[in-house]
Enzyme design. Structure first.
Site, short mmCIF file in Angstrom:
data_model
loop_
_atom_site.label_atom_id
_atom_site.label_comp_id
_atom_site.label_asym_id
_atom_site.label_seq_id
_atom_site.Cartn_x
_atom_site.Cartn_y
_atom_site.Cartn_z
N ASP A 279 0.87 -1.16 0.00
CA ASP A 279 0.00 0.00 0.00
C ASP A 279 0.92 1.22 0.00
O ASP A 279 1.65 1.45 0.96
CB ASP A 279 -0.84 -0.05 1.29
CG ASP A 279 -2.07 0.81 1.23
OD1 ASP A 279 -2.02 1.86 0.58
OD2 ASP A 279 -3.07 0.43 1.87
N ASP B 161 -2.64 4.87 -2.43
CA ASP B 161 -3.52 5.63 -1.57
C ASP B 161 -3.90 6.97 -2.23
O ASP B 161 -3.01 7.67 -2.75
CB ASP B 161 -2.77 5.89 -0.25
CG ASP B 161 -3.68 6.35 0.86
OD1 ASP B 161 -4.59 5.60 1.22
OD2 ASP B 161 -3.47 7.48 1.37
N GLU C 229 -6.59 3.99 -5.39
CA GLU C 229 -7.71 4.40 -4.54
C GLU C 229 -8.11 5.79 -5.03
O GLU C 229 -7.34 6.74 -4.90
CB GLU C 229 -7.30 4.47 -3.07
CG GLU C 229 -8.53 4.70 -2.19
CD GLU C 229 -8.24 5.36 -0.85
OE1 GLU C 229 -9.07 5.26 0.05
OE2 GLU C 229 -7.18 6.01 -0.72
N HIS D 293 -10.68 -1.20 5.36
CA HIS D 293 -10.30 -0.72 6.69
C HIS D 293 -10.83 0.68 6.99
O HIS D 293 -10.60 1.18 8.09
CB HIS D 293 -8.78 -0.73 6.80
CG HIS D 293 -8.15 0.25 5.85
ND1 HIS D 293 -8.21 0.09 4.48
CD2 HIS D 293 -7.50 1.41 6.06
CE1 HIS D 293 -7.61 1.11 3.90
NE2 HIS D 293 -7.17 1.93 4.83
N ASP D 294 -11.46 1.33 6.02
CA ASP D 294 -12.03 2.66 6.25
C ASP D 294 -13.55 2.61 6.39
O ASP D 294 -14.19 3.66 6.47
CB ASP D 294 -11.71 3.60 5.07
CG ASP D 294 -10.23 3.92 4.95
OD1 ASP D 294 -9.54 3.90 5.98
OD2 ASP D 294 -9.79 4.20 3.82
O1 TEU Z 1 -8.26 6.88 2.55
C1 TEU Z 1 -8.64 8.01 1.87
C2 TEU Z 1 -10.07 8.35 1.84
O2 TEU Z 1 -10.46 9.23 1.12
C3 TEU Z 1 -11.03 7.71 2.69
O3 TEU Z 1 -11.39 6.44 2.50
C4 TEU Z 1 -10.99 8.22 4.09
O4 TEU Z 1 -10.30 7.41 4.98
C5 TEU Z 1 -12.39 8.31 4.55
O5 TEU Z 1 -13.09 9.04 3.61
C6 TEU Z 1 -12.48 9.00 5.85
O6 TEU Z 1 -13.82 9.15 6.09
C7 TEU Z 1 -6.93 6.52 2.53
C8 TEU Z 1 -6.68 5.36 3.46
O7 TEU Z 1 -7.41 4.23 3.01
C9 TEU Z 1 -7.01 5.76 4.87
O8 TEU Z 1 -6.93 4.70 5.77
C10 TEU Z 1 -6.08 6.89 5.24
O9 TEU Z 1 -6.42 7.37 6.50
C11 TEU Z 1 -6.14 8.02 4.22
O10 TEU Z 1 -6.06 7.57 2.88
C12 TEU Z 1 -4.97 8.95 4.42
O11 TEU Z 1 -3.80 8.31 4.00
#
Ligand code: TEU
Ligand code: CA
Length: 554
Positions: free
Chosen positions: A97, A198, A249, A323-324
């Site tokens: 990642d 990411d 992503e 995980h989000d």
């Molecule tokens: O996530 C980015 C993102 O836009 C989202 O899924 C965000 O975590 C969510 O909208 C919050 O409500 C990525 C990663 O998957 C996440 O775990 C990180 O915290 C984020 O980027 C920052 O690196």
């Protein structure tokens, strides 16, 4: 037809919560090594591991302070090399990642920038205050509050689209881009076979830094040079590694841009995640309030995306959880009355749509939301920030905790249940986060049973590979008389598939609720179901949470 990786499937491991090998309560690389046999049974091709590079862990590894070193709490470089080798022996490819939109504020580059080094200040986005001394523009951090932090010693603000300790990198600077591509090469040489990037569609900021306009997409989403940068990264890093699988992503993306990112002719990414279907249970499009699932919106959103991306020769990665996100079973199924059957129906509705499936650890065990009832149980920076924001906005403690219980990212981060021993076999010590109500059944129980959710997922992934219409057939939605009933066909070269899944506890008369008049009933053959159904014809009744895939040979 797309050849490369067309039948790939991904299993996402949230390293911190998967398996702890040394009793410190935190999942680690050696824990993943111990879990490889389990993952291999499921039958995926790739394992995406969330960040395990050197990091102060303000955002659980999405804040990297050294891109070429392993965070000691997760293990050593040697552990990782063993992991790659052992995965390879099982036919599993390891995906890393990569968090390239921002670094940790503890990264050497940022520390030098703060110390006044001009070269490294240009690695980040430092701006003078606005005329009134305020922030350079109105951009907001995804985790709440302004996206700018003032540095008194420099008299400037720096941009952080996420936490204050996650300063955004300046991709306009060619030296920054070169550093990042070199990092990819470093890991490719170690045998890494894929990357998840990411928030990769946020890397290009319009250089006039305009204010965001309410109701419109933020200016940093799909910015002016984003396709150029991603193409350059792909060309520079992956030309010599044509088998690598890249997944973007794409936060807040639209169909046109996702398709462009993933059209093989663009040479950018192989596939990508979009998140619009994750908003179908929001109220007024707002995450931080309670809401109920709108099936009509969910189905329309998903079907529109699949159809739109297919027409534009892109490739969508399909997921219900990560995980989000809260747990899929709690959100889209019925985790109280029908956990088993509804988990299978929810899976069937999605994973035959096409693209590349991405299954999040525990989804295949019917894991549920944590059901946390007090603030002390939460760990996530976003959840903790929003607790304060909601309380300050006047919401009561009770209301705030109810919103967190529904929305918190920690729902997806409780520890993986391996067996029925202490801490579900995750650790010999104290887990970094307790599991609350999240466990349905353990991996040991699920693997042992023939009709478990795990067995259903394993079988589904295998059947998908056998029936190529699932991934490269043409998607055609089938109209239904109920929003909760998902129905579509996949038209392949030698067969068509029809998929029907009832995402509700209602019973329907099948030919009244699904428009199946067009089907040639004489050639039907059952491929997979979570129900007891006839092998060569559709059932008359569509039972609660019943799901089915039939094949029609051409
Ligand atoms: O996530 C980015 C993102 O836009 C989202 O899924 C965000 O975590 C969510 O909208 C919050 O409500 C990525 C990663 O998957 C996440 O775990 C990180 O915290 C984020 O980027 C920052 O690196
Ligand atoms: Ca550990």
């Amino acid at each position: 037809m797309r050849e490369k990786h067309s039948d790939a499937s991904i299993y996402q491991v949230y390293i911190k919560s998967f398996k702890d090998s040394n009793g410190d309560g935190i999942g680690d690389l050696n824990g993943i090594r111990q879990g490889l046999g389990y993952i291999s049974k499921l039958g995926v091709s790739h394992i995406w591991i969330t960040p395990f590079l050197r990091s102060p862990q303000d955002d659980n590894g999405y804040d990297v302070s050294d891109y070429r070193d392993i965070e000691p709490m997760f293990g050593t470089m040697e552990d990782f090399e063993h992991l790659i080798k052992e995965a390879d022996e099982l036919g599993l490819s390891i995906m890393m990642d990569m968090v390239f939109n921002h670094t940790s504020s503890q990264h050497e580059w940022f520390k030098k920038a703060l110390a006044g080094d001009k070269k490294y200040q240009d690695y980040y986005i430092f701006k003078d205050p606005a005329e009134d001394g305020g922030t350079p523009n109105n951009w907001e951090s995804c985790f709440g509050g302004p996206a700018w932090e003032y540095v008194p010693s420099l008299g400037k603000y720096y941009l952080h689209l996420y936490a204050v300790s996650q300063p955004d990198l300046n991709w306009e600077n060619p030296e920054v881009r070169k550093e990042l591509y070199d990092i990819l090469k470093f890991w490719l040489e170690k045998g890494v076979k894929g990357f998840r990037f990411d928030v990769i569609n946020e890397i290009s900021k319009p250089q006039n830094f305009p204010d965001a306009v309410k109701g419109e997409r933020e200016p940093f989403i799909n910015g002016p040079r984003v396709h150029e940068f991603v193409h350059e990264m792909s060309k520079t890093a992956f030309t010599e590694y044509p088998d690598v699988l890249t997944v973007g992503e794409l936060a807040g993306c639209d169909i046109e841009n996702l398709s462009k990112f993933t059209d093989p002719l663009s040479g950018e990414l192989d596939t990508a995640f979009q998140f619009h279907h994750m908003r179908a249970d929001y109220t007024n499009d707002e995450k931080w309030s309670s809401g109920v699932l709108n099936h009509k919106l969910l189905k329309e959103t998903l079907f529109n995306w699949v159809d739109g991306v297919q027409k534009r020769n892109g490739c969508l990665s399909l997921f219900w959880s990560n995980h989000d996100q809260p747990r899929a079973l709690s959100r889209f199924g019925d985790d109280v009355n029908e956990p088993e059957k509804s988990a299978k129906a929810v899976a069937t509705a999605l994973y035959w749509l096409g693209g590349i499936p991405s299954v999040f650890e525990g989804e295949e065990l019917g894991m549920k939301n944590a059901g946390f009832v007090s603030l002390e149980q939460y760990r996530d920076v976003e959840s903790l920030n929003y607790y304060s924001i909601l309380r300050e906005s006047g919401k009561s403690e009770e209301e705030t905790l109810a919103i967190l219980a529904q929305r918190s990212r920690d729902n997806g981060r409780t520890v993986f249940p391996w067996d029925n021993s202490h801490a579900h076999g995750f650790t010999a010590g104290e887990p970094w986060m307790w599991s609350g109500n999240s466990v349905y059944k353990s991996a040991a129980d699920e693997v042992a049973a023939d009709d478990s959710i795990f067995a259903f997922y394993r079988h589904m992934l295998e059947l998908r590979r056998k029936h190529s219409a699932s991934y490269n057939g043409r998607f055609v939605p089938v109209s239904t008389g109920a929003d909760e009933v998902f129905a579509y066909t996949k038209e392949g070269e030698t067969e068509n598939l029809i998929i029907i899944s009832n995402l509700s506890g209602n019973e329907y008369c099948l030919n009244k609720v699904v428009d199946i008049a067009f089907l040639d009933n004489s050639k039907l053959e059952l491929v997979q179901t979570n129900d007891d159904l006839p092998k060569h014809s559709l059932p008359d009744k569509l039972a609660p949470w019943s799901a089915m895939v039939y094949s029609i040979k051409k």
